[in-house]
Design an enzyme around this catalytic site. Structure first.
Site, PDB file in Angstrom:
ATOM      1  N   GLY A 124     -21.113  -4.011  46.909  1.00  0.00           N
ATOM      2  CA  GLY A 124     -21.573  -3.527  48.022  1.00  0.00           C
ATOM      3  C   GLY A 124     -22.723  -2.922  48.586  1.00  0.00           C
ATOM      4  O   GLY A 124     -23.357  -3.150  47.554  1.00  0.00           O
ATOM      5  N   SER A 125     -23.079  -2.206  49.219  1.00  0.00           N
ATOM      6  CA  SER A 125     -25.221  -1.826  49.536  1.00  0.00           C
ATOM      7  C   SER A 125     -25.359  -1.269  48.600  1.00  0.00           C
ATOM      8  O   SER A 125     -24.431  -0.220  47.318  1.00  0.00           O
ATOM      9  CB  SER A 125     -25.040  -0.938  50.584  1.00  0.00           C
ATOM     10  OG  SER A 125     -25.749  -0.275  50.840  1.00  0.00           O
TER      11      SER A 125
END
Length: 124
Positions: free
Chosen positions: A57-58
């Site tokens: 993810g981010s």
């Protein structure tokens, strides 16, 4: 074992073989995994030694790691098979010991087992 963030920690192993998206699946105040599709759903990582394959993810997930540490809801250490920039920078910011385990070391880590981690010894 390869040390990414040095330190000492002890706690009960909280292990999953599913990657963790810190931004999308971890409550930044409580450290509880809030994704019903994750096998650690509704479980707090507080005071555990979190063992997981890798983060996904981010990059903003690093701030989630820092936030759970600020709210006293963080694991005492993290052990991964592969470390990404998000997990590494989050642990560095939060001063949470982080190591990369070999496949053999990873397989020996079992859910619920109490362990101590001292990165200066180089042994899991």
């Amino acid at each position: 074992m390869k040390v990414i963030v040095a330190g000492k920690a002890s706690g009960r192993i909280l292990k999953t073989n599913i990657p963790i998206n810190f931004l999308g699946t971890v409550d930044k105040n409580t450290g509880i995994i809030n994704d019903p599709k994750h096998d650690l759903y509704n479980i707090s990582m507080k005071d555990s030694i979190l063992v997981f394959p890798n983060g996904v993810g981010s990059s903003v997930g690093a701030y989630t790691i820092y936030s759970i540490k600020s709210h006293n809801s963080a694991p005492t250490a993290m052990i991964c098979k592969k470390v990404d920039l998000t997990v590494a920078s989050g642990c560095a910011l939060a001063n949470i010991p982080l190591v990369i385990a070999t496949e053999q070391e990873y397989e020996k880590l079992h859910l619920g087992k109490e362990i101590s981690l001292d990165t200066s010894s180089g042994v899991l």
